[in-house]
Scaffold this active site. Structure first.
Site: not given
Ligand code: HEM
Length: 459
Positions: A220, A224, A248-249, A292
Site C-alpha cells: 500500500h 499495486s 472480483k476477489d 509432500e
Molecule cells: C501468506 C502468503 C502471502 C500472502 C497472504 C500474500 C498477500 C498478498 C496480497 C493480498 C497482495 C496484493 C494482491 C496481489 O497482488 O495478489 C500481494 C502482492 C504481492 N505479493 Fe504476496 N502474499 C503472500 C506471499 C508472497 C510470496 C511468497 C511472494 C514472493 C516471493 C509474494 C510477492 C508479492 C508481490 C511482489 C506482490 C506485489 C504484486 C504487485 O503489486 O504487482 N507474496 N501479496
C-alpha cells in the site's frame, strides 16, 4: 465539558459521534476507508487474485489448526491415536483435519502461483523489492511450519521426514552434529522433538500473519503493480478497491474453495502418503521416503549432488556431496532474494519481453520436472507413461534428469535472467494503463521511459 473539547473531528467521510470518538483514539474507520478506497490499477487480471486467496487460506489454517490443537496430544505415545480419535470420535473432526491437511497443500499451490505471477510480471522490480523479499520470508516460514506440522501425526512418513530433514544439518562442517542434537533435544528424533515441533507449528503461523501485515503495508506504500508493468499515473488508471476488487476477489475465492472442497470431500488422501497411516517406527525405514508434493523440487535438488562429483581435494573434506546438496537446496530458495538485481531488464512485464517469456515457461517446466524427479527413486530409469497409452523409456536415470534440471534451475537465474535482460529488445510499452499503444507507437512515458534505454535500443 467533554475531555475532547478542542480536538477537531477527523477529516474525511462524515461519521456519527461514536465513530468520531473511536476514530480520534484508534483510526479504525479511516483505515477501513483506506482499504476500500485504495486506488487499484483498473487492468488487474485474475493472477492478481492469489494474494487475497493466500490471506484467506492463512486465516482458515489458523482457525482449523486451533480446533485441531484442542484435541491433539503432542506425545510420542499418544499423538497418532489422538489424530485417529479426531478422525473418528470428535464431531466433524474428520472435516477439520481434512480441511487443514489439504489446506496446507492448497496454501502452497496458491502461494506458488502468486510467486510465479511475480516472476512473470517482474513484480519484484523497483519500487516493490521489499514486498518481494517479505514474500520470500513468508514462503520460508510456511515451509518450516508445514514441515513441522507434517511430523505431528507421528506416522511413518512424519517420523522419517523429520529424521531425514533434521539430519541434513549434520552435513555442516564442524558444528553440524551439535546443531542436529540441539534441534532434536536429544540423540534422536523423539518426544522432545515432537513437543517442540508442536510448539513451533502453533507459533509460526502468527509470525507469518505479522510478516503478511508488513507485506500489505509495503504494497500500500508503493501501490499495486499491474499486467502491463507501467505505473498508474493519473486517476483514470485506477479504480477504488471496493466494490470492484472485493467482488472480483470474492469470485476468485469461491472458485478456489470449490477446488479445495473437491479434495476435502472427494479425494482427502490424494495428496497424502498412505504410509502416514502406519504409526511411527524407528526400526522400520520405509522403502521410499518422499515429502509432500510442494517440497519435491527442492528434494530433487538436494539429491542431485552425488559423492563422485565432490570427492576431489581440497573441497572433499569441507563440502561433502550431502552438504553440497543442502547448500543447493537452500540456495534454490535464497536466490529468489536476488531477483531485483539479477533481472537487468528495463521492462517489468513479460508481455513485452518475447525472449524472457519463452524462458519463463521453460523454467516452469523445469521446476515441474524437478518435482517428478523428487517423487521417484534416483537410481531407476525414468519412464514417461500416460494412462497405459504409451510407456517411453528415457534411458536416463531420475538422478541424471535431476542433475540436468538442477543445473538449468540455477542457469536460469544466474545466467539467463541477467543476460536476456541486457540483450532482449522489448516490444513497445503502452503510454499508460488507460492509453494502449496506438499505431505501434514507441514508449510514451511508462516506467521504462523514465529509465535509461537498454543497449539494444541505443544501438
Ligand atoms: C501468506 C502468503 C502471502 C500472502 C497472504 C500474500 C498477500 C498478498 C496480497 C493480498 C497482495 C496484493 C494482491 C496481489 O497482488 O495478489 C500481494 C502482492 C504481492 N505479493 Fe504476496 N502474499 C503472500 C506471499 C508472497 C510470496 C511468497 C511472494 C514472493 C516471493 C509474494 C510477492 C508479492 C508481490 C511482489 C506482490 C506485489 C504484486 C504487485 O503489486 O504487482 N507474496 N501479496
Amino acid at each position: 465539558m467533554s475531555a475532547n473539547a478542542g480536538h477537531g473531528a477527523p477529516q474525511g467521510t462524515p461519521r456519527g459521534r461514536t465513530a468520531n470518538w473511536i476514530e480520534r483514539r484508534l483510526p479504525v474507520f479511516s483505515t477501513m476507508e483506506h482499504f476500500s478506497q485504495y486506488p487499484t490499477p483498473k487492468n488487474l487480471n485474475y493472477w492478481w487474485n492469489f494474494g487475497s486467496i493466500a490471506g484467506f487460506v492463512l486465516v482458515a489454517m489458523i482457525v482449523t489448526g486451533i480446533v485441531l490443537a484442542m484435541h491433539y496430544t503432542p506425545h510420542v505415545d499418544h499423538a497418532f491415536n489422538s489424530v485417529e480419535r479426531i478422525m473418528r470420535d470428535v464431531n466433524y473432526g474428520w472435516l477439520i483435519r481434512y480441511l487443514h491437511a489439504n489446506g496446507g497443500a492448497m496454501f502452497f499451490l496458491v502461494v506458488y502461483i502468486h510467486l510465479f505471477r511475480g516472476l512473470y510480471y517482474g513484480s519484484y522490480k523497483a519500487p516493490r523489492e521489499i514486498i518481494w523479499w517479505l514474500g520470500i520470508i513468508i514462503l520460508l516460514l510456511m515451509m518450516a511450519t508445514a514441515f513441522m506440522g507434517y511430523v505431528l501425526p507421528w506416522g511413518q512418513m512424519s517420523f522419517w521426514a523429520a529424521k531425514v530433514i533434521t539430519n541434513l544439518f549434520s552435513a555442516i562442517p564442524w558444528v553440524g552434529e551439535s546443531i542436529t542434537t540441539w534441534l532434536w533435544g536429544g540423540f534422536t528424533v523423539d518426544n522432545p522433538t515432537l513437543n517442540r515441533f508442536f510448539s513451533l507449528h502453533y507459533l509460526l503461523p502468527f509470525v507469518i500473519v505479522g510478516v503478511v501485515v508488513l507485506h500489505i503495508a509495503a504494497l500500500h506504500t508503493v501501490k499495486s503493480g499491474n499486467p502491463l508493468g507501467v505505473e498508474a499515473k493519473t486517476p483514470k488508471d485506477t479504480i477504488p478497491f471496493h466494490p470492484y476488487y472485493t467482488v472480483k476477489d470474492l469470485f476468485g475465492l469461491g472458485v478456489f474453495m470449490l477446488v479445495w472442497a473437491f479434495f476435502v470431500f472427494y479425494a482427502p488422501n490424494f495428496m497424502g502418503h498412505p504410509d502416514n497411516y502406519i504409526p511411527a517406527d524407528s526400526l522400520a525405514t520405509p522403502a521410499h521416503i518422499v515429502p509432500e508434493w510442494y517440497f519435491l523440487p527442492y528434494y530433487a535438488i538436494l539429491r542431485a549432488f552425488t559423492a563422485d562429483f565432490f570427492m576431489y581435494w581440497p573441497i572433499s573434506w569441507l563440502i561433502t556431496a550431502k552438504f553440497a546438496g543442502v547448500i543447493a537446496m537452500f540456495g534454490s530458495l535464497l536466490i529468489l532474494f536476488l531477483m531485483p538485481w539479477l533481472d537487468t531488464s528495463e521492462v517489468r512485464s513479460s508481455r513485452f519481453r518475447p525472449i524472457y517469456k519463452i524462458f519463463f515457461w521453460v523454467f516452469v517446466i523445469d521446476t515441474i520436472i524437478l518435482g517428478y524427479v523428487g517423487a521417484n527413486a534416483p537410481d531407476e530409469v525414468a519412464h514417461i507413461a500416460l494412462l497405459g497409452l504409451f510407456d517411453f523409456s528415457t534411458g536416463l536415470t531420475w538422478l541424471t534428469i535431476g542433475e540436468i534440471t538442477t543445473f538449468w534451475y540455477f542457469f536460469h537465474f544466474i545466467i539467463l535472467v541477467p543476460v536476456i535482460g541486457r540483450m532482449e529488445r522489448p516490444r513497445p510499452l503502452p503510454h499508460s494503463i488507460s492509453e494502449p499503444v496506438l499505431g505501434g507507437g514507441a514508449v510514451g512515458g511508462g516506467a521504462a521511459a523514465q529509465s535509461r534505454p537498454g543497449p539494444m535500443e541505443k544501438a
